[in-house]
Motif scaffolding. Structure first.
Motif, PDB file in Angstrom:
ATOM      1  N   LYS A  21     -12.594 -47.086 -18.254  1.00  0.00           N
ATOM      2  CA  LYS A  21     -11.763 -46.633 -17.348  1.00  0.00           C
ATOM      3  C   LYS A  21     -10.375 -47.002 -17.626  1.00  0.00           C
ATOM      4  O   LYS A  21      -9.533 -46.168 -17.509  1.00  0.00           O
ATOM      5  CB  LYS A  21     -11.955 -47.022 -15.879  1.00  0.00           C
ATOM      6  CG  LYS A  21     -11.299 -45.878 -14.778  1.00  0.00           C
ATOM      7  CD  LYS A  21     -11.862 -46.058 -13.544  1.00  0.00           C
ATOM      8  CE  LYS A  21     -13.242 -45.396 -13.395  1.00  0.00           C
ATOM      9  NZ  LYS A  21     -13.684 -45.123 -12.052  1.00  0.00           N
ATOM     10  N   ILE A  25      -7.248 -44.580 -18.854  1.00  0.00           N
ATOM     11  CA  ILE A  25      -5.777 -44.469 -17.892  1.00  0.00           C
ATOM     12  C   ILE A  25      -4.869 -44.640 -18.660  1.00  0.00           C
ATOM     13  O   ILE A  25      -3.654 -44.116 -18.908  1.00  0.00           O
ATOM     14  CB  ILE A  25      -6.003 -45.450 -16.804  1.00  0.00           C
ATOM     15  CG1 ILE A  25      -6.964 -45.092 -15.734  1.00  0.00           C
ATOM     16  CG2 ILE A  25      -4.628 -45.807 -16.244  1.00  0.00           C
ATOM     17  CD1 ILE A  25      -7.335 -45.965 -14.517  1.00  0.00           C
ATOM     18  N   GLU A  42       0.119 -42.676 -10.149  1.00  0.00           N
ATOM     19  CA  GLU A  42      -1.031 -43.168  -9.357  1.00  0.00           C
ATOM     20  C   GLU A  42      -1.700 -41.965  -8.574  1.00  0.00           C
ATOM     21  O   GLU A  42      -2.894 -41.983  -8.383  1.00  0.00           O
ATOM     22  CB  GLU A  42      -0.524 -44.207  -8.277  1.00  0.00           C
ATOM     23  CG  GLU A  42      -0.314 -45.621  -9.202  1.00  0.00           C
ATOM     24  CD  GLU A  42       0.066 -46.717  -8.114  1.00  0.00           C
ATOM     25  OE1 GLU A  42       0.260 -47.985  -8.306  1.00  0.00           O
ATOM     26  OE2 GLU A  42       0.798 -46.384  -7.057  1.00  0.00           O
ATOM     27  N   ASP A  43      -0.725 -40.984  -8.005  1.00  0.00           N
ATOM     28  CA  ASP A  43      -1.466 -40.030  -7.442  1.00  0.00           C
ATOM     29  C   ASP A  43      -2.197 -39.059  -8.357  1.00  0.00           C
ATOM     30  O   ASP A  43      -3.107 -38.542  -7.816  1.00  0.00           O
ATOM     31  CB  ASP A  43      -0.152 -39.126  -6.690  1.00  0.00           C
ATOM     32  CG  ASP A  43       0.390 -39.844  -5.377  1.00  0.00           C
ATOM     33  OD1 ASP A  43      -0.229 -40.973  -4.704  1.00  0.00           O
ATOM     34  OD2 ASP A  43       1.503 -39.434  -4.956  1.00  0.00           O
ATOM     35  N   SER A  46      -5.316 -40.933  -9.505  1.00  0.00           N
ATOM     36  CA  SER A  46      -6.606 -41.186  -8.414  1.00  0.00           C
ATOM     37  C   SER A  46      -7.108 -39.851  -8.251  1.00  0.00           C
ATOM     38  O   SER A  46      -8.219 -39.966  -8.340  1.00  0.00           O
ATOM     39  CB  SER A  46      -5.594 -41.569  -7.298  1.00  0.00           C
ATOM     40  OG  SER A  46      -5.261 -42.864  -7.298  1.00  0.00           O
ATOM     41  N   ALA A  47      -6.408 -38.591  -8.119  1.00  0.00           N
ATOM     42  CA  ALA A  47      -7.128 -37.453  -8.079  1.00  0.00           C
ATOM     43  C   ALA A  47      -7.954 -37.088  -9.427  1.00  0.00           C
ATOM     44  O   ALA A  47      -8.815 -36.746  -9.187  1.00  0.00           O
ATOM     45  CB  ALA A  47      -6.107 -36.313  -7.922  1.00  0.00           C
ATOM     46  N   HIS A  48      -7.618 -37.627 -10.663  1.00  0.00           N
ATOM     47  CA  HIS A  48      -8.298 -37.449 -11.755  1.00  0.00           C
ATOM     48  C   HIS A  48      -9.611 -38.139 -11.715  1.00  0.00           C
ATOM     49  O   HIS A  48     -10.455 -37.699 -12.174  1.00  0.00           O
ATOM     50  CB  HIS A  48      -7.202 -37.618 -12.979  1.00  0.00           C
ATOM     51  CG  HIS A  48      -7.886 -37.489 -14.226  1.00  0.00           C
ATOM     52  ND1 HIS A  48      -7.402 -36.299 -15.092  1.00  0.00           N
ATOM     53  CD2 HIS A  48      -8.743 -38.037 -15.119  1.00  0.00           C
ATOM     54  CE1 HIS A  48      -8.104 -36.242 -16.199  1.00  0.00           C
ATOM     55  NE2 HIS A  48      -8.822 -37.254 -16.281  1.00  0.00           N
ATOM     56  N   VAL A  51     -10.592 -42.373  -7.801  1.00  0.00           N
ATOM     57  CA  VAL A  51     -10.668 -43.986  -7.378  1.00  0.00           C
ATOM     58  C   VAL A  51      -8.930 -44.198  -7.212  1.00  0.00           C
ATOM     59  O   VAL A  51      -8.110 -43.606  -7.974  1.00  0.00           O
ATOM     60  CB  VAL A  51     -11.404 -44.877  -7.891  1.00  0.00           C
ATOM     61  CG1 VAL A  51     -12.762 -44.513  -7.619  1.00  0.00           C
ATOM     62  CG2 VAL A  51     -10.847 -44.896  -9.484  1.00  0.00           C
ATOM     63  N   SER A  52      -8.761 -45.274  -6.570  1.00  0.00           N
ATOM     64  CA  SER A  52      -7.169 -45.783  -6.630  1.00  0.00           C
ATOM     65  C   SER A  52      -7.421 -46.682  -7.950  1.00  0.00           C
ATOM     66  O   SER A  52      -8.133 -47.334  -8.498  1.00  0.00           O
ATOM     67  CB  SER A  52      -7.088 -46.891  -5.397  1.00  0.00           C
ATOM     68  OG  SER A  52      -5.811 -47.627  -5.842  1.00  0.00           O
ATOM     69  N   VAL A  53      -6.190 -46.000  -8.954  1.00  0.00           N
ATOM     70  CA  VAL A  53      -5.962 -46.768 -10.108  1.00  0.00           C
ATOM     71  C   VAL A  53      -5.198 -47.984 -10.304  1.00  0.00           C
ATOM     72  O   VAL A  53      -4.635 -48.363 -11.288  1.00  0.00           O
ATOM     73  CB  VAL A  53      -5.562 -45.619 -11.100  1.00  0.00           C
ATOM     74  CG1 VAL A  53      -6.766 -44.514 -11.154  1.00  0.00           C
ATOM     75  CG2 VAL A  53      -4.137 -44.816 -10.469  1.00  0.00           C
ATOM     76  N   LYS A  54      -4.664 -48.344  -8.978  1.00  0.00           N
ATOM     77  CA  LYS A  54      -3.824 -49.376  -9.064  1.00  0.00           C
ATOM     78  C   LYS A  54      -4.187 -50.650  -9.648  1.00  0.00           C
ATOM     79  O   LYS A  54      -3.616 -51.394 -10.599  1.00  0.00           O
ATOM     80  CB  LYS A  54      -3.324 -49.746  -7.543  1.00  0.00           C
ATOM     81  CG  LYS A  54      -2.259 -48.581  -6.923  1.00  0.00           C
ATOM     82  CD  LYS A  54      -1.978 -49.004  -5.409  1.00  0.00           C
ATOM     83  CE  LYS A  54      -1.176 -47.760  -4.726  1.00  0.00           C
ATOM     84  NZ  LYS A  54      -0.730 -48.315  -3.712  1.00  0.00           N
ATOM     85  N   HIS A  56      -6.419 -51.031 -12.144  1.00  0.00           N
ATOM     86  CA  HIS A  56      -6.500 -50.614 -13.592  1.00  0.00           C
ATOM     87  C   HIS A  56      -5.085 -50.717 -14.329  1.00  0.00           C
ATOM     88  O   HIS A  56      -5.166 -51.249 -15.346  1.00  0.00           O
ATOM     89  CB  HIS A  56      -7.319 -49.323 -13.818  1.00  0.00           C
ATOM     90  CG  HIS A  56      -8.602 -49.251 -13.123  1.00  0.00           C
ATOM     91  ND1 HIS A  56      -9.623 -50.249 -13.593  1.00  0.00           N
ATOM     92  CD2 HIS A  56      -9.211 -48.554 -12.352  1.00  0.00           C
ATOM     93  CE1 HIS A  56     -10.796 -49.868 -12.838  1.00  0.00           C
ATOM     94  NE2 HIS A  56     -10.471 -48.865 -12.152  1.00  0.00           N
TER      95      HIS A  56
END
Length: 181
Positions: A21, A25, A42-43, A46-48, A51-54, A56
């Protein structure tokens, strides 16, 4: 072997150490989001990814593949790191851009759309012509039908002769300036 190729092989060691993942990213950031504000990336991601990608993104920063300017929070990466990420994606299908997971070069995108060469492998398309150049896409509107896994479609500063006949159900992010309806 050129110095650039040698350095990219060294940098790829950090990429290979990432989880899948995080690799995905990183490739998204390298291909599309250099110079973007962190919150916007991040928005979108996260939609893609759903999940929250912060977390990662933080791992990728810790591996020194990307950097975040403190204020405003802008994503930065060295040109060699960006080139490495783009080359990884290009190697998915060196001859056929329609078989790649990410499309960012407007020449490739126009060819894929006009010749209906998209595939289920395509996940992100960002067509962003420079402001001084308005791109024209002469397509029949059917190219997105084959892109069953397209999650992000961003089109800026381009004119399409037809509206799309189909948008994939997988689409999570859609930004289309001057939508041709």
């Amino acid at each position: 072997m050129s110095l650039k190729v040698f350095l990219q092989k060294i940098l790829k060691i950090s990429f290979d150490a990432l989880e899948e993942k995080e690799q995905q990213i990183f490739l998204d950031i390298a291909c599309f989001f250099k110079g973007y504000e962190l919150v916007e990336v991040e928005d979108i991601l996260s939609a893609h990814f759903g999940v929250s990608v912060k977390y990662h993104i933080r791992v990728i920063v810790d591996k020194c593949l990307i950097k975040i300017d403190p204020f405003p929070q802008i994503l930065k990466l060295h040109d060699l790191v960006e080139d490495m990420g783009k080359e990884i994606v290009r190697q998915e299908s060196p001859q056929d851009a329609g078989e790649r997971s990410r499309l960012w070069l407007h020449q490739d995108i126009i060819q894929v759309l006009e010749e209906n060469k998209g595939s289920r492998k395509t996940q992100i398309i960002i067509l962003n012509f420079p402001y001084y150049e308005k791109g024209v896409v002469d397509w029949d509107g059917k190219a997105l039908e084959k892109m069953e896994n397209l999650k992000t479609l961003i089109i800026r500063n381009a004119v399409f002769c037809e509206s799309p006949k189909h948008l994939p159900n997988s689409l999570r992010v859609l930004e289309w300036w001057e939508y041709p309806s």
